[in-house]
Design an enzyme around this catalytic site. Sequence first.
Site, short mmCIF file in Angstrom:
data_model
loop_
_atom_site.label_atom_id
_atom_site.label_comp_id
_atom_site.label_asym_id
_atom_site.label_seq_id
_atom_site.Cartn_x
_atom_site.Cartn_y
_atom_site.Cartn_z
N GLU A 1 -3.25 7.44 -5.98
CA GLU A 1 -3.55 6.51 -6.97
C GLU A 1 -4.82 7.17 -8.04
O GLU A 1 -5.68 7.36 -7.59
CB GLU A 1 -3.61 4.99 -6.94
CG GLU A 1 -2.66 4.60 -6.20
CD GLU A 1 -2.72 3.17 -5.72
OE1 GLU A 1 -3.71 2.41 -6.20
OE2 GLU A 1 -1.77 2.43 -5.17
N ARG A 56 0.77 -1.33 -0.05
CA ARG A 56 0.11 -0.10 0.08
C ARG A 56 0.80 1.36 0.06
O ARG A 56 1.96 1.46 0.80
CB ARG A 56 -1.10 0.08 1.31
CG ARG A 56 -2.24 -0.69 1.05
CD ARG A 56 -3.07 -0.23 0.13
NE ARG A 56 -4.29 -1.06 -0.20
CZ ARG A 56 -4.52 -1.93 -0.77
NH1 ARG A 56 -3.46 -2.38 -1.82
NH2 ARG A 56 -5.55 -2.61 -0.96
N HIS A 106 -0.73 -0.34 -9.79
CA HIS A 106 -1.35 -1.46 -8.79
C HIS A 106 -1.77 -2.61 -9.58
O HIS A 106 -2.99 -3.02 -9.59
CB HIS A 106 -2.62 -0.61 -8.41
CG HIS A 106 -3.00 -1.25 -6.99
ND1 HIS A 106 -3.46 -0.21 -5.84
CD2 HIS A 106 -2.92 -2.45 -6.49
CE1 HIS A 106 -4.02 -0.94 -4.86
NE2 HIS A 106 -3.70 -2.26 -5.02
N1 NAI Z 1 -0.73 -4.52 -4.74
C1 NAI Z 1 -1.74 -5.38 -4.91
O1 NAI Z 1 -2.42 -5.49 -5.72
C2 NAI Z 1 -1.90 -6.02 -3.69
C3 NAI Z 1 -1.79 -5.54 -2.43
N2 NAI Z 1 -1.99 -6.17 -1.06
C4 NAI Z 1 -1.78 -5.58 -0.11
O2 NAI Z 1 -0.47 -6.50 0.49
C5 NAI Z 1 -0.56 -6.05 1.96
C6 NAI Z 1 -0.33 -7.74 2.61
O3 NAI Z 1 -1.32 -8.46 2.31
P1 NAI Z 1 -1.55 -10.22 2.84
O4 NAI Z 1 -0.03 -10.62 2.79
O5 NAI Z 1 -2.59 -10.71 2.20
O6 NAI Z 1 -2.08 -9.74 4.26
P2 NAI Z 1 -1.69 -10.63 5.73
O7 NAI Z 1 -2.99 -10.03 6.67
O8 NAI Z 1 -1.68 -11.93 5.50
O9 NAI Z 1 -0.43 -10.05 6.22
C7 NAI Z 1 0.05 -8.79 6.77
C8 NAI Z 1 1.25 -9.11 7.77
O10 NAI Z 1 1.53 -7.81 8.36
C9 NAI Z 1 1.91 -7.84 9.68
N3 NAI Z 1 1.95 -6.69 10.34
C10 NAI Z 1 0.86 -5.98 10.78
N4 NAI Z 1 1.27 -4.63 11.30
C11 NAI Z 1 2.64 -4.82 11.23
C12 NAI Z 1 3.76 -3.88 11.60
N5 NAI Z 1 3.50 -2.56 12.07
N6 NAI Z 1 4.95 -4.25 11.24
C13 NAI Z 1 5.47 -5.44 10.62
N7 NAI Z 1 4.39 -6.35 10.30
C14 NAI Z 1 3.10 -6.04 10.42
C15 NAI Z 1 0.81 -8.99 10.30
O11 NAI Z 1 1.25 -9.47 11.24
C16 NAI Z 1 0.65 -9.82 8.98
O12 NAI Z 1 1.50 -10.99 9.31
C17 NAI Z 1 -1.92 -5.64 2.34
O13 NAI Z 1 -1.41 -4.28 2.65
C18 NAI Z 1 -2.61 -5.78 1.15
O14 NAI Z 1 -3.62 -4.83 0.98
C19 NAI Z 1 -2.64 -7.40 -1.27
C20 NAI Z 1 -3.11 -8.06 -2.38
C21 NAI Z 1 -3.03 -7.35 -3.75
O1 AKG Z 2 -8.34 -4.91 -6.68
C1 AKG Z 2 -7.27 -4.82 -6.91
O2 AKG Z 2 -6.50 -5.09 -7.85
C2 AKG Z 2 -6.14 -4.47 -5.82
C3 AKG Z 2 -5.71 -5.52 -4.96
C4 AKG Z 2 -5.36 -5.07 -3.64
O3 AKG Z 2 -4.89 -4.23 -3.59
C5 AKG Z 2 -5.70 -5.96 -2.32
O4 AKG Z 2 -6.38 -6.91 -2.48
O5 AKG Z 2 -5.35 -5.30 -1.36
#
Ligand code: NAI
Ligand code: AKG
Length: 524
Positions: free
Chosen positions: A258, A229, A276
Amino acid sequence: MFTILVADSISKEGLQPLLEMTNAKVIQKKVTDPESYLDEIDALLVRSATKVDEALLDKMPRLKIIARAGVGVDNIDVEAATRKGIVVINAPDGNTISTAEHTFAMMASMMRNIPQAHQTVKNLEWQRNDFIGTELFGKTLGILGMGRIGTELAKRAKAFGMNIHVFDPFLTKDRAGKLGVELCTLDEVLEHADIITVHTPLTAETKGLINEHALSKTKKGVFFLNCARGGIIDEQALAKYIGNGHVAGAALDVFETEPPGENPLLKFDHVIATPHLGASTKEAQLNVASQVSKEVRLFLEEKPVSNSINLPAISKDIYEKIRPFHQMSKQMGSILSQCIKEGIQELSITYSGTVTELETSYLTKATLAGFFKNRIAVNVNEVNALLTAKERGITVGEKISADPFGYANCLTVTAKAEEKSFVIRGTYIDNYGPRIVFLNGFNIDFLPEGNLLYIQHRDRPGVIGRVGKILGDHSINIATMQVGRKEIGGEAIMVLSFDKPLDDHSLALLNQLDDIVSLNRIHL
Ligand SMILES: NC(=O)C1=CN([C@@H]2O[C@H](COP(=O)(O)OP(=O)(O)OC[C@H]3O[C@@H](n4cnc5c(N)ncnc54)[C@H](O)[C@@H]3O)[C@@H](O)[C@H]2O)C=CC1
Ligand SMILES: O=C(O)CCC(=O)C(=O)O
């Protein structure tokens, strides 16, 4: 009939479970489109483009559920939704692999200058000496946030011979050991990593996790990635550290705003970027769309959902066991609310018998939801029940007792107001149904359903007859009648049920009868 609004671009194939519903209409329009009929929408499906803020929620009075076809819910005001009793769900793992793969691809591209080199070839140049890269093998990758994506990325990076240093306050040493990564403090990762990638949610705590202070602790020549993010890495600070040559490069899929527009970071040759795209694969889009569609359908069919952000998740099996008590709890809360008219300070529930083996906190919330239903304008349900009670200064208590009063199971709810209290007890009898067996000090036995009248009176001959006469004279059919008393000639109660609601005139006539102490119409 339910109306479902799909406000962002979501895989049509994945929407199939909703499109197949016979009692739902699916509209695919932006929330700004006049034909999105915001005031009629029961369920809203979004990705990240739609900002679901309080102002939008105010325009959607019927909204019951918001589904985010993805992980991050930072585009949704979850707190405002919770206050309004709107369930928020996401698709937590449908795009994990795609995002981990995208992050890996960005890392490899950045380290080998692929986007920049590609552009020169397209420009008919052949500059082999300008693009000397760096191997991944043997380098230390610092992962901040070792959740689903961080973990999948670590597996891929290990296969490339990288050392993985991880900071995640919620990761145990044991799990880090099993994943073959080194659990570190934030400072240790900053000091030792060659490449640092962030995979946390964007929260108040993680906003600016990589700020100037953090950057000052990193090795000269470090690379950064952000495919999580915008804002987790402070863009101004990063631009400063790329500008002064301390940071060797960055790969960014996400931005604080964005699209990013004229962002200074995009001016650096050593910054590569994608719009993104982490989750933008056919597979991920199908996964997240069908995950949320199935969940929204379950929710609209009044079945439990598993991926709620603001509702306790209970499995289908557990819900099947809890379902009879769930309905009864709501009815008991509602009866209580209609019998004790004043504001209450405390509501406590005692569970005994077989019901104690179930998720009683869910039932407590259902009781509160039933209690608030006719009292306040806001839709109160299991999502916002405790918050609503807290906001109104009501203490909520839950106890387990060994005494089920002779029943297999029993729920006793006590509401305390300033000057009085009211107690209701119910039991659920298998193959028979819910029964209210105790009301404000009287043993009784009635079905909590439909149009009821609760009468407190003195136990004198003729009272029941006089009540029956007035109702008969007004063509009001008594469907059932239950009576209870404590002692001969003392206080007594009647609970009557009717086929239709009792009108005001008949109620007033009943109220004038001798020996009637109080009357409460109850509608369930
Ligand atoms: N670029 C994109 O299109 C996408 C972006 N994302 C983003 O990726 C990120 C991670 O997603 P997931 O792995 O599925 O989430 P998740 O919930 O499985 O993992 C997040 C991790 O961050 C840790 N965390 C929380 N606060 C923290 C801190 N202060 N310092 C260090 N670690 C901390 C948590 O303990 C957890 O293990 C989210 O922000 C999500 O929105 C997810 C999917 C697609
Ligand atoms: O909808 C999308 O393509 C963005 C995905 C994403 O950022 C998320 O799942 O957190």
